[in-house]
Design a protein around this motif. Structure first.
Motif, PDB file in Angstrom:
ATOM      1  N   ASP A  80       0.777  -1.069   0.003  1.00 41.67           N
ATOM      2  CA  ASP A  80       0.219   0.015  -0.148  1.00 41.67           C
ATOM      3  C   ASP A  80       0.761   1.271  -0.114  1.00 41.67           C
ATOM      4  OD1 ASP A  80      -1.579   2.187   0.904  1.00 41.67           O
ATOM      5  OD2 ASP A  80      -2.918   0.843   1.574  1.00 41.67           O
ATOM      6  N   GLU A  81       0.686   2.218  -1.156  1.00 45.61           N
ATOM      7  CA  GLU A  81       1.449   3.231  -1.054  1.00 45.61           C
ATOM      8  C   GLU A  81       1.265   4.229   0.074  1.00 45.61           C
ATOM      9  OE1 GLU A  81       1.982   7.566  -3.814  1.00 45.61           O
ATOM     10  OE2 GLU A  81       0.399   5.766  -4.325  1.00 45.61           O
ATOM     11  N   PHE A  82       0.225   4.266   0.791  1.00 46.25           N
ATOM     12  CA  PHE A  82      -0.006   5.221   1.808  1.00 46.25           C
ATOM     13  C   PHE A  82       0.674   4.621   3.076  1.00 46.25           C
ATOM     14  CE2 PHE A  82      -3.643   6.098  -0.936  1.00 46.25           C
ATOM     15  CZ  PHE A  82      -3.981   7.322  -0.610  1.00 46.25           C
ATOM     16  N   ASP A  83       0.752   3.257   3.071  1.00 42.94           N
ATOM     17  CA  ASP A  83       1.621   2.483   4.338  1.00 42.94           C
ATOM     18  C   ASP A  83       3.077   3.122   4.118  1.00 42.94           C
ATOM     19  OD1 ASP A  83      -0.412   1.658   5.869  1.00 42.94           O
ATOM     20  OD2 ASP A  83      -0.488  -0.065   4.770  1.00 42.94           O
ATOM     21  N   ARG A  84       3.429   3.006   2.783  1.00 39.85           N
ATOM     22  CA  ARG A  84       5.088   3.343   2.688  1.00 39.85           C
ATOM     23  C   ARG A  84       5.203   4.746   2.828  1.00 39.85           C
ATOM     24  NH1 ARG A  84       4.003   0.252  -1.963  1.00 39.85           N
ATOM     25  NH2 ARG A  84       4.034   2.161  -3.457  1.00 39.85           N
ATOM     26  N   CYS A  85       4.278   5.519   2.931  1.00 41.62           N
ATOM     27  CA  CYS A  85       4.406   7.083   2.935  1.00 41.62           C
ATOM     28  C   CYS A  85       4.542   7.216   4.473  1.00 41.62           C
ATOM     29  CB  CYS A  85       3.169   7.827   2.275  1.00 41.62           C
ATOM     30  SG  CYS A  85       3.342   9.455   2.746  1.00 41.62           S
ATOM     31  N   LEU A  86       3.493   6.474   5.503  1.00 41.60           N
ATOM     32  CA  LEU A  86       3.542   6.650   6.728  1.00 41.60           C
ATOM     33  C   LEU A  86       4.998   6.025   7.225  1.00 41.60           C
ATOM     34  CD1 LEU A  86       2.037   6.699   9.404  1.00 41.60           C
ATOM     35  CD2 LEU A  86       1.356   4.427   8.982  1.00 41.60           C
ATOM     36  N   ALA A  87       5.472   4.929   6.727  1.00 42.89           N
ATOM     37  CA  ALA A  87       6.705   4.434   7.232  1.00 42.89           C
ATOM     38  C   ALA A  87       7.901   5.490   7.120  1.00 42.89           C
ATOM     39  CB  ALA A  87       7.115   3.248   6.273  1.00 42.89           C
ATOM     40  N   GLU A  88       7.996   6.042   6.042  1.00 39.50           N
ATOM     41  CA  GLU A  88       8.926   7.186   5.721  1.00 39.50           C
ATOM     42  C   GLU A  88       8.645   8.524   6.569  1.00 39.50           C
ATOM     43  OE1 GLU A  88       8.414   7.905   1.430  1.00 39.50           O
ATOM     44  OE2 GLU A  88       9.496   5.998   1.054  1.00 39.50           O
ATOM     45  N   SER A  89       7.486   8.965   6.582  1.00 37.76           N
ATOM     46  CA  SER A  89       7.202  10.005   7.551  1.00 37.76           C
ATOM     47  C   SER A  89       7.522   9.822   9.197  1.00 37.76           C
ATOM     48  CB  SER A  89       5.465  10.238   7.310  1.00 37.76           C
ATOM     49  OG  SER A  89       4.997  11.367   8.439  1.00 37.76           O
ATOM     50  N   LEU A  90       7.003   8.602   9.614  1.00 37.02           N
ATOM     51  CA  LEU A  90       7.607   8.141  10.944  1.00 37.02           C
ATOM     52  C   LEU A  90       9.000   8.172  11.336  1.00 37.02           C
ATOM     53  CD1 LEU A  90       4.866   5.246  11.630  1.00 37.02           C
ATOM     54  CD2 LEU A  90       4.809   7.455  12.582  1.00 37.02           C
ATOM     55  N   HIS A  91       9.662   7.872  10.059  1.00 37.28           N
ATOM     56  CA  HIS A  91      11.141   7.807  10.375  1.00 37.28           C
ATOM     57  C   HIS A  91      11.596   9.174  10.418  1.00 37.28           C
ATOM     58  CE1 HIS A  91      15.427   7.240   9.204  1.00 37.28           C
ATOM     59  NE2 HIS A  91      15.202   6.166   9.899  1.00 37.28           N
ATOM     60  N   ARG A  92      10.917  10.194   9.765  1.00 39.00           N
ATOM     61  CA  ARG A  92      11.566  11.527   9.909  1.00 39.00           C
ATOM     62  C   ARG A  92      11.413  12.046  10.995  1.00 39.00           C
ATOM     63  NH1 ARG A  92       9.408  11.972   4.618  1.00 39.00           N
ATOM     64  NH2 ARG A  92       7.452  12.970   5.290  1.00 39.00           N
ATOM     65  N   ASP A  93       9.886  11.861  11.492  1.00 36.90           N
ATOM     66  CA  ASP A  93       9.613  12.162  13.025  1.00 36.90           C
ATOM     67  C   ASP A  93      10.623  11.695  13.838  1.00 36.90           C
ATOM     68  OD1 ASP A  93       7.632  13.278  11.767  1.00 36.90           O
ATOM     69  OD2 ASP A  93       5.829  12.166  12.436  1.00 36.90           O
ATOM     70  N   TYR A  94      10.747  10.352  13.835  1.00 37.97           N
ATOM     71  CA  TYR A  94      12.006   9.856  14.772  1.00 37.97           C
ATOM     72  C   TYR A  94      13.111  10.402  14.710  1.00 37.97           C
ATOM     73  CZ  TYR A  94      14.963   5.983  16.805  1.00 37.97           C
ATOM     74  OH  TYR A  94      15.725   5.458  17.425  1.00 37.97           O
ATOM     75  N   ALA A  95      13.578  10.510  13.635  1.00 40.06           N
ATOM     76  CA  ALA A  95      14.966  11.454  13.573  1.00 40.06           C
ATOM     77  C   ALA A  95      15.071  12.505  14.099  1.00 40.06           C
ATOM     78  CB  ALA A  95      15.539  11.372  12.222  1.00 40.06           C
ATOM     79  N   ARG A  96      13.761  13.532  14.162  1.00 39.19           N
ATOM     80  CA  ARG A  96      13.719  14.584  14.661  1.00 39.19           C
ATOM     81  C   ARG A  96      13.597  14.772  16.313  1.00 39.19           C
ATOM     82  NH1 ARG A  96       9.734  16.063  12.109  1.00 39.19           N
ATOM     83  NH2 ARG A  96       8.058  15.856  13.517  1.00 39.19           N
ATOM     84  N   GLU A  97      12.962  13.808  16.571  1.00 37.25           N
ATOM     85  CA  GLU A  97      12.453  13.637  18.050  1.00 37.25           C
ATOM     86  C   GLU A  97      13.365  12.565  18.917  1.00 37.25           C
ATOM     87  OE1 GLU A  97      10.633  15.854  19.438  1.00 37.25           O
ATOM     88  OE2 GLU A  97       9.294  16.883  17.997  1.00 37.25           O
ATOM     89  N   LYS A  98      13.971  11.821  18.133  1.00 32.18           N
ATOM     90  CA  LYS A  98      14.803  10.427  19.166  1.00 32.18           C
ATOM     91  C   LYS A  98      15.533  11.063  20.119  1.00 32.18           C
ATOM     92  CE  LYS A  98      18.454   7.244  18.350  1.00 32.18           C
ATOM     93  NZ  LYS A  98      19.402   6.599  17.649  1.00 32.18           N
ATOM     94  N   ASN A  99      16.031  12.186  20.202  1.00 34.72           N
ATOM     95  CA  ASN A  99      16.908  12.746  21.286  1.00 34.72           C
ATOM     96  C   ASN A  99      16.315  13.858  21.970  1.00 34.72           C
ATOM     97  OD1 ASN A  99      19.249  10.932  20.308  1.00 34.72           O
ATOM     98  ND2 ASN A  99      19.609  12.528  18.778  1.00 34.72           N
TER      99      ASN A  99
END
Length: 504
Positions: A80-99
């Motif tokens: 599902d393209e929408f799920d792939r987009c979610l995965a990429e979006s969550l990774h950006r959020d994770y990188a921004r908020e991890k620390n």
């Protein structure tokens, strides 16, 4: 069930809870900026910070983070393209908020809410000194979090800006704004030297709030705003907020001696609302409804506000209703005079009231100052910022604020960070490109004159809004127009329109 399916299911379950906290926080925030009494704001801000922290802590759960990382690592296996987009979006959020720890996040929320309260008081008192300590705290937090971002860019400002406009940098902005200055500065001088005189005496004639409220309702209905899924209110600084899938709220401000301010504020905010009301329903079930960039969003709001709202055809469309609602204003005023007055070029101090032509200078000024604030770090002299602000207005527009309320305190945005302002200018440039594409498929002017917003909104839904949450800005604008991003269409439009109006 495969591990990928289990991970995706867990992520969506947590995000459902996060959404509930965020929705409650959004309601509180809307209330704070519309009807909350002054003495209740600090307490309400603390509740808002509490709810925001709850949502933040949920996303710090180890199992949730593990699931997010797993679906990102296996995103190519998602059908599902929408799920792939979610995965990429969550990774950006994770990188921004991890620390960023929950304690840091709570401090951030409290700081931003306190900054808003102090900004209101400072603006009312016309005294930057009241807001200066809060601005210094906001700067400190923003720089700290930019440096903590695992995907940080070349400068702290680039990192913050990328959070608003993914894939663009300050180098892109510098190139873009340099081209704007090269073409607009000499054109502004020619306009100011034009012998054409535009009538504006009627614009300050008094109007009642009730008539402006009726006008607001009329304009939103004309644009195609769905009142079954939206509402409007008044505030100090107009904004739009998405409370939920079926709850999009817009705000405006009524000035008794500037009826037109409400007209263009509500058209602008209505454009934001149309974007939210017409995005794919799948965005909500896949939790990517906030993936669209602010430049994309501002392209829509300013498309309706300027390309449509200030057009000769739209003025012709609403002229009879304006005459009906504001008879004392329009007594002895022709449709042509109304059109020209809504497009007069006058260097002014207030960004939100700026004419379409000089507006870009307001953005350039803010961009240059906030880039200095962020990249300057601890060396920035916050107390000196009002003078810097005033000097830039004198340099670019030949005018100087008399006090801080019409200078550095006029915008609310710096109460919650930096990097947003350039998206307004980018929005103008995006919509100039897709306006030209749309106009090749049907006559936009004829549709506006007929009040056929169903045709306009239909094209926007299919071409502009459909994929915004799944594409980066540069990819998005190229897929809409078939061309790489450029400010040229916008600058050509300004030159053509205002040369005609001012008979250059």
């Amino acid at each position: 069930m495969s591990k990928l399916s289990e991970s995706l299911s867990l992520v969506k379950k947590i995000l459902s809870e996060v959404r509930m906290y965020n929705q409650a926080s959004a309601v509180l925030n809307f209330d704070m900026q519309t009807i909350c009494p002054k003495e209740g704001m600090n307490a309400q801000g603390e509740v808002d910070a509490f709810l925001s922290n709850k949502a933040f802590v949920l996303q710090k759960d180890a199992a949730y983070i593990e699931a997010c990382l797993y679906i990102y690592d296996h995103r190519d296996e998602l059908t599902d393209e929408f799920d792939r987009c979610l995965a990429e979006s969550l990774h950006r959020d994770y990188a921004r908020e991890k620390n960023v720890t929950p304690e840091m996040q709570h401090e951030r929320s409290l700081t931003y809410n306190k900054a808003y309260v102090n900004w209101l008081e400072a603006k009312k008192s016309k005294d930057f000194g009241i807001f200066a300590p809060s601005l210094a705290e906001v700067q400190k937090i923003q720089v700290r979090e930019a440096n903590l971002n695992e995907e940080r860019k070349e400068t702290p400002y680039d990192t913050l800006f990328d959070g608003y406009e993914q894939g663009l940098s300050s180098r892109d902005l510098d190139d873009c704004f340099n081209e704007c200055k090269a073409r607009l500065v000499p054109l502004l001088k020619r306009i100011m030297n034009s012998k054409k005189k535009i009538r504006t005496d009627f614009l300050s004639r008094p109007v009642k709030d009730e008539a402006q409220k009726t006008c607001t309702q009329y304009l939103l209905e004309t644009m195609g705003f769905d009142f079954n899924r939206g509402a409007f209110a008044t505030t100090e600084h107009p904004f739009t907020t998405e409370i939920g899938k079926n709850d999009i709220r817009v705000t405006t401000h009524y000035y008794p001696d500037m009826f037109y301010s409400n007209i263009f504020s509500i058209i602008h905010e209505g454009g934001h609302a149309l974007f939210e009301q017409n995005q794919p329903k799948e965005n909500y079930s896949h939790f990517i409804e906030f993936n669209k960039t602010m430049g994309m969003h501002e392209s829509t709001s300013r498309f309706y506000e300027n390309r449509i709202g200030r057009s000769r055809e739209f003025i012709s469309l609403i002229y009879p209703k304006c005459c009906e609602l504001f008879p004392n204003v329009f007594e002895g005023v022709s449709e042509q005079e109304f059109y020209e007055s809504m497009n007069t070029v006058t260097p002014s101090l207030i960004r939100t009231e700026a004419d379409e032509f000089t507006y870009t200078f307001h953005i350039i000024i803010r961009y240059e100052i906030e880039k200095m604030i962020v990249n300057g770090g601890a060396d920035v002299d916050v107390a000196a910022l009002p003078k810097l602000w005033n000097d830039k207005y004198a340099e670019y527009l030949g005018i100087r604020p008399a006090h801080d309320a019409e200078g550095i305190l006029q915008d609310v945005h710096w109460t919650s960070g930096f990097g947003y302002f350039p998206t307004y200018a980018l929005g103008n440039m995006y919509n100039a490109m897709y306006y030209n594409t749309m106009n090749k498929q049907f006559d936009i002017k004829s549709a506006v004159l007929a009040g056929d917003f169903k045709k306009i909104n239909g094209w926007m839904t299919e071409n502009v809004w459909a994929r915004a949450d799944r594409e980066s800005p540069k990819t998005w604008i190229k897929n809409i127009t078939g061309r790489d991003f450029t400010p040229t269409d916008f600058l050509d439009y300004l030159e053509s329109k205002y040369s005609e109006i001012y008979e250059l």
